[in-house]
Design a protein around this motif. Structure first.
Motif, PDB file in Angstrom:
ATOM      1  N   ALA A  34       0.806  -1.216   0.000  1.00 31.94           N
ATOM      2  CA  ALA A  34       0.000   0.000   0.000  1.00 31.94           C
ATOM      3  C   ALA A  34       0.838   1.264   0.000  1.00 31.94           C
ATOM      4  CB  ALA A  34      -0.937  -0.014   1.203  1.00 31.94           C
ATOM      5  N   ILE A  35       1.949   1.268   0.698  1.00 29.35           N
ATOM      6  CA  ILE A  35       2.565   2.568   0.965  1.00 29.35           C
ATOM      7  C   ILE A  35       3.956   2.730   0.345  1.00 29.35           C
ATOM      8  CG2 ILE A  35       1.309   3.007   3.092  1.00 29.35           C
ATOM      9  CD1 ILE A  35       4.515   2.106   3.965  1.00 29.35           C
ATOM     10  N   ALA A  37       4.844   3.356  -2.692  1.00 28.88           N
ATOM     11  CA  ALA A  37       4.958   4.073  -3.959  1.00 28.88           C
ATOM     12  C   ALA A  37       5.966   5.208  -3.863  1.00 28.88           C
ATOM     13  CB  ALA A  37       3.609   4.613  -4.399  1.00 28.88           C
ATOM     14  N   GLU A  38       6.268   5.643  -2.646  1.00 29.21           N
ATOM     15  CA  GLU A  38       7.337   6.629  -2.518  1.00 29.21           C
ATOM     16  C   GLU A  38       8.219   6.298  -1.323  1.00 29.21           C
ATOM     17  OE1 GLU A  38       4.532  10.048  -0.460  1.00 29.21           O
ATOM     18  OE2 GLU A  38       5.296  10.327  -2.493  1.00 29.21           O
ATOM     19  N   ALA A  41       7.400   7.673   2.385  1.00 29.50           N
ATOM     20  CA  ALA A  41       6.374   6.949   3.121  1.00 29.50           C
ATOM     21  C   ALA A  41       6.947   5.658   3.701  1.00 29.50           C
ATOM     22  CB  ALA A  41       5.198   6.645   2.208  1.00 29.50           C
ATOM     23  N   LYS A 100       0.722  14.790  10.537  1.00 26.76           N
ATOM     24  CA  LYS A 100      -0.025  14.774   9.275  1.00 26.76           C
ATOM     25  C   LYS A 100       0.573  13.735   8.329  1.00 26.76           C
ATOM     26  CE  LYS A 100      -2.290  17.685   7.507  1.00 26.76           C
ATOM     27  NZ  LYS A 100      -3.685  17.931   7.171  1.00 26.76           N
ATOM     28  N   SER A 103      -0.543  10.257   9.483  1.00 27.02           N
ATOM     29  CA  SER A 103      -1.961   9.942   9.672  1.00 27.02           C
ATOM     30  C   SER A 103      -2.422   8.675   8.953  1.00 27.02           C
ATOM     31  CB  SER A 103      -2.802  11.122   9.216  1.00 27.02           C
ATOM     32  OG  SER A 103      -2.578  11.337   7.844  1.00 27.02           O
ATOM     33  N   VAL A 104      -1.995   8.503   7.722  1.00 26.55           N
ATOM     34  CA  VAL A 104      -2.439   7.355   6.939  1.00 26.55           C
ATOM     35  C   VAL A 104      -1.958   6.046   7.550  1.00 26.55           C
ATOM     36  CG1 VAL A 104      -2.670   6.558   4.590  1.00 26.55           C
ATOM     37  CG2 VAL A 104      -1.741   8.823   5.045  1.00 26.55           C
TER      38      VAL A 104
ATOM     39  N   TRP B 157     -10.455  17.648   1.078  1.00 27.37           N
ATOM     40  CA  TRP B 157     -10.996  18.994   1.206  1.00 27.37           C
ATOM     41  C   TRP B 157      -9.988  20.002   0.668  1.00 27.37           C
ATOM     42  CZ3 TRP B 157      -9.335  15.929   5.180  1.00 27.37           C
ATOM     43  CH2 TRP B 157      -8.234  16.372   5.886  1.00 27.37           C
ATOM     44  N   ASP B 174      -6.195  19.015   0.450  1.00 29.02           N
ATOM     45  CA  ASP B 174      -5.619  18.124   1.449  1.00 29.02           C
ATOM     46  C   ASP B 174      -6.519  16.902   1.542  1.00 29.02           C
ATOM     47  OD1 ASP B 174      -3.957  17.122   3.331  1.00 29.02           O
ATOM     48  OD2 ASP B 174      -4.005  18.875   4.630  1.00 29.02           O
ATOM     49  N   HIS B 175      -6.055  15.896   2.238  1.00 27.71           N
ATOM     50  CA  HIS B 175      -6.804  14.644   2.285  1.00 27.71           C
ATOM     51  C   HIS B 175      -6.559  13.982   3.625  1.00 27.71           C
ATOM     52  CE1 HIS B 175      -3.157  12.173   2.036  1.00 27.71           C
ATOM     53  NE2 HIS B 175      -2.683  13.269   1.492  1.00 27.71           N
ATOM     54  N   LYS B 176      -7.458  13.081   3.975  1.00 30.19           N
ATOM     55  CA  LYS B 176      -7.273  12.407   5.250  1.00 30.19           C
ATOM     56  C   LYS B 176      -6.445  11.149   5.084  1.00 30.19           C
ATOM     57  CE  LYS B 176      -9.663  11.019   9.384  1.00 30.19           C
ATOM     58  NZ  LYS B 176     -10.933  10.482   9.859  1.00 30.19           N
ATOM     59  N   GLY B 177      -6.741  10.376   4.042  1.00 33.75           N
ATOM     60  CA  GLY B 177      -6.033   9.105   3.953  1.00 33.75           C
ATOM     61  C   GLY B 177      -5.885   8.564   2.547  1.00 33.75           C
ATOM     62  N   GLU B 178      -5.597   9.435   1.579  1.00 30.46           N
ATOM     63  CA  GLU B 178      -5.403   8.920   0.224  1.00 30.46           C
ATOM     64  C   GLU B 178      -4.073   8.167   0.131  1.00 30.46           C
ATOM     65  OE1 GLU B 178      -8.078   9.279  -2.072  1.00 30.46           O
ATOM     66  OE2 GLU B 178      -8.763   9.755  -0.073  1.00 30.46           O
ATOM     67  N   PRO B 180      -0.477   7.104  -0.367  1.00 30.98           N
ATOM     68  CA  PRO B 180       0.774   7.841  -0.558  1.00 30.98           C
ATOM     69  C   PRO B 180       1.353   7.541  -1.945  1.00 30.98           C
ATOM     70  CG  PRO B 180       0.808   6.667   1.526  1.00 30.98           C
ATOM     71  CD  PRO B 180      -0.412   6.216   0.799  1.00 30.98           C
ATOM     72  N   ASN B 185      -0.989  12.738  -3.715  1.00 26.58           N
ATOM     73  CA  ASN B 185      -0.281  13.798  -4.426  1.00 26.58           C
ATOM     74  C   ASN B 185      -1.160  14.975  -4.829  1.00 26.58           C
ATOM     75  OD1 ASN B 185       2.089  12.511  -4.138  1.00 26.58           O
ATOM     76  ND2 ASN B 185       2.199  11.721  -6.223  1.00 26.58           N
ATOM     77  N   LYS B 187      -2.009  17.081  -2.897  1.00 27.58           N
ATOM     78  CA  LYS B 187      -1.485  18.225  -2.153  1.00 27.58           C
ATOM     79  C   LYS B 187      -0.076  18.603  -2.584  1.00 27.58           C
ATOM     80  CE  LYS B 187      -0.469  17.719   2.181  1.00 27.58           C
ATOM     81  NZ  LYS B 187      -0.523  17.388   3.611  1.00 27.58           N
TER      82      LYS B 187
END
Lengths: 214, 262
Positions: A34-35, A37-38, A41, A100, A103-104, B157, B174-178, B180, B185, B187
């Protein structure tokens, strides 16, 4: 005297390669897909898991004699979830920017099966110090693969590393792009993470034949 | 022999105690950190709005907010007016100034919870949304509106700044949980900057919105009157979410700008 006995250093080293949680035990694949891609992250996730695994393993190990076996999985889950939430709240209050970024990952850390796996398989039966080493070792092994996959995916998918262009500008056609190189957008999609992990497993087993099961 | 920890009574007592201890710790932590967290969130909102107004520390390629320490001061200075508009059935039924709104609710307009207002709209058909007035770096009067919608995993949002003709003069998402590297992106500078100069209204003054389009044959976004920006590869649903929230939420403000012109 060495800082770590032979047995202890094995706890740290083994999960890095020959008993890697991702490539050998095939755990934690979901977050690895999932994470990654960069690269950034991947690194954030690695640091978070290092922390949660290190502390969580110690906590479970200290509680190992009082945890009722019937509800031990629930207890483990509560420990991981509370640890992650505490870290998240503290970061939100004192390092908002960092929180921030994180968060994910909060949800992904809680459900990471490597963490539960090590609690169950190791911390419940060993002392705090060894559990700590085991936690750090496994988290590092997980993080190593994550960073490796993140490196290739970001480099080949976006032509950047940590957000910095390393292969030139794909739109203005500079650097490598001037001679016809193109980013492979497919690298950014999750299936390619699986293929990259597969390639790593292949390389690893080709180098060490003992790892091949018949 | 049965171990002490296998007994049902022990298990139940352990579970009850664990819940109390953990619950207590988390509740204590949450309430003692609450003030700091709300303060941080307030500053972030100010930074977001300032960003859309063009007040930021952007360096080449990456989006950087103004310093948290000066956000409050900059916000007071650069945002000259905070209006609160009441929307009902596609019309603006009331326009309040910041003072009027604060006298009524004791809350700063920029802290209006857009999500709550969206639910309120479903229940009562009415909602209040803010509109911030400021000056662009070029000295033109611009208006910043909040937008909010759904991405792939969770909420997205943003704040969009437009001028009187509803030409975009700045955007922050911005986003809460898109995801990564993909949806997250939105933002990034290269996505947000594409919106600059795009038109929302047709020549005839009909609201058209901006579509995040795949393969719009304009990856560097030089064409500013095609009502399209280039999408991010691998994040179709997040992109569609951006399109939808621009259409839905910015569309609300059209009557305000029509009024402004007459």
């Amino acid at each position: 005297m060495a800082l770590l006995s032979k047995k202890d250093s094995k706890l740290l080293k083994d999960p890095l390669l020959d008993n890697n949680p991702i490539t050998i035990q095939v755990l934690g694949i979901c977050s690895a897909l999932a994470i990654t891609a960069e690269l950034k992250a991947s690194i954030v996730m690695t640091v978070s898991v290092l922390f949660v695994m290190g502390v969580g393993n110690v906590v479970i190990s200290l509680m190992r004699n009082i945890i009722p076996s019937k509800i031990r999985i629930i207890v483990q889950l509560v420990v991981v979830a509370s640890l992650v939430i505490i870290v998240d709240q503290v970061l939100k209050a004192f390092a908002y920017e960092l929180s921030k970024t994180l968060s994910v990952f909060v949800g992904l850390i809680i459900t990471n099966c490597i963490i539960m796996g090590r609690f169950e398989a190791f911390a419940l039966g060993n002392g705090p110090y060894r559990s700590f080493l085991d936690g750090i070792g496994n988290a590092a092994g997980y993080g190593f693969i994550l960073i490796l996959v993140g490196f290739f995916r970001e480099l080949l998918g976006s032509g950047t590393l940590l957000g910095i262009s390393v292969l030139g500008d794909p739109i203005a056609k500079t650097g490598l792009y001037a001679i016809g190189y193109e980013n492979n957008g497919f690298m950014l999609l999750s299936p390619m993470a699986l293929i990259v992990v597969g390639l790593i497993i292949w390389v690893q087993r080709a180098r060490n034949k003992d790892l091949i099961e018949d | 022999m049965e171990k002490r920890t296998d007994k049902n009574s022990y298990t139940i007592i352990f579970a009850v105690m664990m819940v109390c201890v953990v619950g207590g710790i988390l509740a204590f932590l949450a309430s003692s950190l609450k003030d700091r967290i709300t303060q941080n969130e307030k500053i972030e909102k100010q930074q977001n709005i300032l960003y859309a107004l063009g007040v930021n520390n952007n360096d080449e390629g990456s989006a950087v907010f103004v310093d948290a320490a000066i956000a409050e001061k900059e916000f007071q200075e650069k945002v000259t007016e905070q209006l609160v508009l009441t929307f009902k059935d596609g019309n603006i039924v009331k326009t309040q100034t910041r003072e009027e709104y604060m006298a009524e609710t004791k809350q700063e307009p920029y802290l209006i919870d857009v999500k709550k207002q969206q639910t309120l709209q479903k229940e009562t058909g009415e909602r209040k949304l803010p509109l911030f007035v400021g000056k662009s770096p070029e000295g033109e009067t611009i208006y910043v509106a909040p937008i909010r919608g759904k991405g792939l995993w969770d909420a997205i949002w943003g704040y969009v700044a437009v001028n009187e003709d509803m030409i975009v003069k700045g955007a922050y998402f911005d986003h809460k949980g898109e995801t990564p590297g993909l949806g997250a992106n939105i933002k990034q500078r290269y996505f947000m900057d594409d919106f600059y100069g795009e038109r929302l209204l047709t020549e005839a003054g009909v609201f058209k919105g901006i579509t995040v389009a795949k393969g719009n044959a304009d990856p560097t976004n030089k064409i500013k009157d095609d009502y399209e920006v280039d999408a991010i590869a691998g994040s179709t649903i997040t992109g569609d979410g951006v399109t939808a929230m621009i259409k839905k939420d910015l569309g609300l403000y059209v009557p305000y700008f029509k009024n402004l012109k007459n």
